[in-house]
Design a protein around this motif. Structure first.
Motif, short mmCIF file in Angstrom:
data_model
loop_
_atom_site.label_atom_id
_atom_site.label_comp_id
_atom_site.label_asym_id
_atom_site.label_seq_id
_atom_site.Cartn_x
_atom_site.Cartn_y
_atom_site.Cartn_z
N LEU A 48 51.72 36.28 36.91
CA LEU A 48 51.81 36.55 35.41
C LEU A 48 53.00 38.17 35.55
O LEU A 48 52.14 38.62 37.15
CB LEU A 48 50.74 36.95 35.17
CG LEU A 48 49.34 36.45 34.88
CD1 LEU A 48 48.38 37.04 33.91
CD2 LEU A 48 50.20 35.00 34.19
N ALA A 49 53.56 38.28 35.17
CA ALA A 49 54.13 39.81 34.73
C ALA A 49 53.68 40.75 34.46
O ALA A 49 52.62 40.72 33.26
CB ALA A 49 55.80 39.45 34.95
N VAL A 50 52.62 41.93 34.90
CA VAL A 50 52.00 42.36 33.53
C VAL A 50 52.96 44.31 34.58
O VAL A 50 52.76 44.58 36.12
CB VAL A 50 50.89 42.50 34.42
CG1 VAL A 50 49.97 43.94 33.72
CG2 VAL A 50 49.93 41.59 34.78
N ASN A 51 53.63 44.70 33.68
CA ASN A 51 53.88 46.20 33.36
C ASN A 51 54.86 45.67 34.51
O ASN A 51 56.17 44.39 34.35
CB ASN A 51 53.14 46.92 33.81
CG ASN A 51 52.07 47.18 32.95
OD1 ASN A 51 52.04 47.02 31.69
ND2 ASN A 51 50.77 47.41 33.42
N ASP A 52 54.83 46.66 35.28
CA ASP A 52 56.15 46.70 36.61
C ASP A 52 55.72 45.60 37.64
O ASP A 52 56.23 45.26 38.84
CB ASP A 52 56.48 48.06 36.77
CG ASP A 52 57.43 48.37 35.88
OD1 ASP A 52 58.31 47.66 34.69
OD2 ASP A 52 57.55 49.08 36.28
N ALA A 53 54.40 44.74 37.67
CA ALA A 53 53.63 44.55 38.75
C ALA A 53 53.60 43.02 38.63
O ALA A 53 54.34 42.25 37.64
CB ALA A 53 52.71 45.27 39.33
N THR A 54 53.37 41.79 39.39
CA THR A 54 53.31 40.80 39.46
C THR A 54 51.71 40.84 40.35
O THR A 54 51.74 41.61 40.65
CB THR A 54 54.30 40.32 40.39
OG1 THR A 54 54.11 40.35 41.47
CG2 THR A 54 55.62 39.82 39.94
N VAL A 55 51.12 39.61 38.75
CA VAL A 55 49.70 39.30 39.68
C VAL A 55 49.91 37.59 39.81
O VAL A 55 49.54 37.13 39.28
CB VAL A 55 48.66 39.82 38.56
CG1 VAL A 55 47.21 39.13 39.42
CG2 VAL A 55 49.02 41.41 38.36
N LYS A 56 49.46 37.64 41.09
CA LYS A 56 49.04 36.11 42.11
C LYS A 56 47.53 35.81 41.10
O LYS A 56 46.80 36.46 42.25
CB LYS A 56 49.15 35.77 42.96
CG LYS A 56 49.09 34.02 42.88
CD LYS A 56 49.52 34.07 44.33
CE LYS A 56 49.45 32.30 45.21
NZ LYS A 56 49.36 32.03 46.41
N LEU A 57 47.53 35.47 40.29
CA LEU A 57 45.34 34.40 40.12
C LEU A 57 46.01 33.74 40.42
O LEU A 57 46.16 32.69 40.77
CB LEU A 57 45.67 34.87 38.54
CG LEU A 57 45.36 36.03 37.39
CD1 LEU A 57 45.10 35.42 36.26
CD2 LEU A 57 44.17 37.17 38.36
N GLU A 58 44.38 33.96 41.29
CA GLU A 58 43.98 32.42 42.27
C GLU A 58 42.36 32.00 41.82
O GLU A 58 41.02 32.75 41.59
CB GLU A 58 43.69 32.72 44.03
CG GLU A 58 44.58 33.20 44.67
CD GLU A 58 44.26 34.41 46.09
OE1 GLU A 58 45.92 34.59 46.66
OE2 GLU A 58 42.94 35.19 45.96
N ILE A 59 42.41 31.15 41.04
CA ILE A 59 41.87 30.92 40.00
C ILE A 59 40.31 29.63 40.23
O ILE A 59 41.34 28.14 40.55
CB ILE A 59 42.27 30.02 38.75
CG1 ILE A 59 43.30 31.20 38.15
CG2 ILE A 59 41.70 29.80 37.59
CD1 ILE A 59 44.48 30.46 36.81
N TRP A 60 39.60 29.89 40.44
CA TRP A 60 38.69 28.89 40.45
C TRP A 60 38.21 28.42 39.10
O TRP A 60 37.23 28.72 38.24
CB TRP A 60 37.70 28.69 41.83
CG TRP A 60 37.92 28.93 42.73
CD1 TRP A 60 38.34 30.58 43.89
CD2 TRP A 60 37.84 28.30 43.84
NE1 TRP A 60 39.07 29.92 44.88
CE2 TRP A 60 38.69 28.88 45.39
CE3 TRP A 60 38.18 26.89 43.97
CZ2 TRP A 60 39.01 27.59 46.29
CZ3 TRP A 60 38.26 25.95 44.83
CH2 TRP A 60 38.36 26.29 46.28
#
Ligand code: GTP
Ligand code: MG
Length: 170
Positions: A48-60
């Motif tokens: 996901l893009a959040v503000n100026d950053a990216t977050v990779k969610l590793e979903i279980w």
């Protein structure tokens, strides 16, 4: 640089509450009327893009059937975030959600970002759990609360995005 984060997220909740359906909607944009019950757990990832950053969610995506309960700590240990899911048409699933909250309060990472999802919000005529009751419970326990529908997609992207925004370092 400082603008990328990997975060482990776990979904917990009663069997049939719609954990897999929420993930499938979020990651693939799909919904299955006859989603198969999860065996053990399933893994997905989404960036996901959040503000100026990216977050990779590793979903279980864990299995809600009671026989898999003992596996859950493997998935919530070390998780940065959790979504505890219940079905708004099923009071037992809400009671089960409260037990997951207690278990995370005792055994989980104290800084975990935790959301409570009242899923199947499209089934208003079969509702058994009010938004007021669940929202009050969430407030008392430091969770953020949303009603979702994996079927219509209502609030599905929103709940994952809200989690990402609340992760430390944002
Ligand atoms: P376990 O894997 O057994 O723990 O269940 P689960 O929590 O993953 O539930 P799952 O996603 O398999 O959904 C159970 C059933 O509910 C499936 O038949 C889904 O189609 C249905 N379902 C899931 N989400 C929704 C929703 O938002 N609305 C409606 N109407 N049905 C839903
Ligand atoms: Mg499942």
């Amino acid at each position: 640089g400082n603008n990328h984060l990997n975060a482990k997220l776990v979904l917990l909740g009663d069997m049939g509450a719609g954990k897999s359906s929420l993930v499938l909607r979020f990651v693939k944009g799909q919904f299955l009327e006859f989603q198969e019950s999860t065996i053990g757990a399933a893994f997905f990832s989404q960036t996901l893009a959040v503000n100026d950053a990216t977050v990779k969610l590793e979903i279980w995506d864990t299995a809600g059937q009671e026989r898999y309960h003992s596996l859950a700590p493997m998935y919530y240990r070390g998780a940065a975030a959790a979504i505890i899911v219940y079905d708004i048409t099923n009071m037992d699933s809400f009671e089960r959600a409260k037990k997951w909250v207690l278990e995370l309060q005792k055994q989980g990472n104290p800084n975990m970002v935790t959301a409570l999802a009242g899923n199947k919000a499209d089934l208003e005529d079969k509702r058994k759990v009010t938004a007021e009751e669940a929202g009050a419970y969430a407030d008392e326990n430091g969770l953020f609360f949303m009603e979702t529908s994996a079927k219509t997609a209502a609030n599905v992207n929103d709940i994952f995005y809200e989690i990402a925004k609340r992760l430390p370092h944002f």
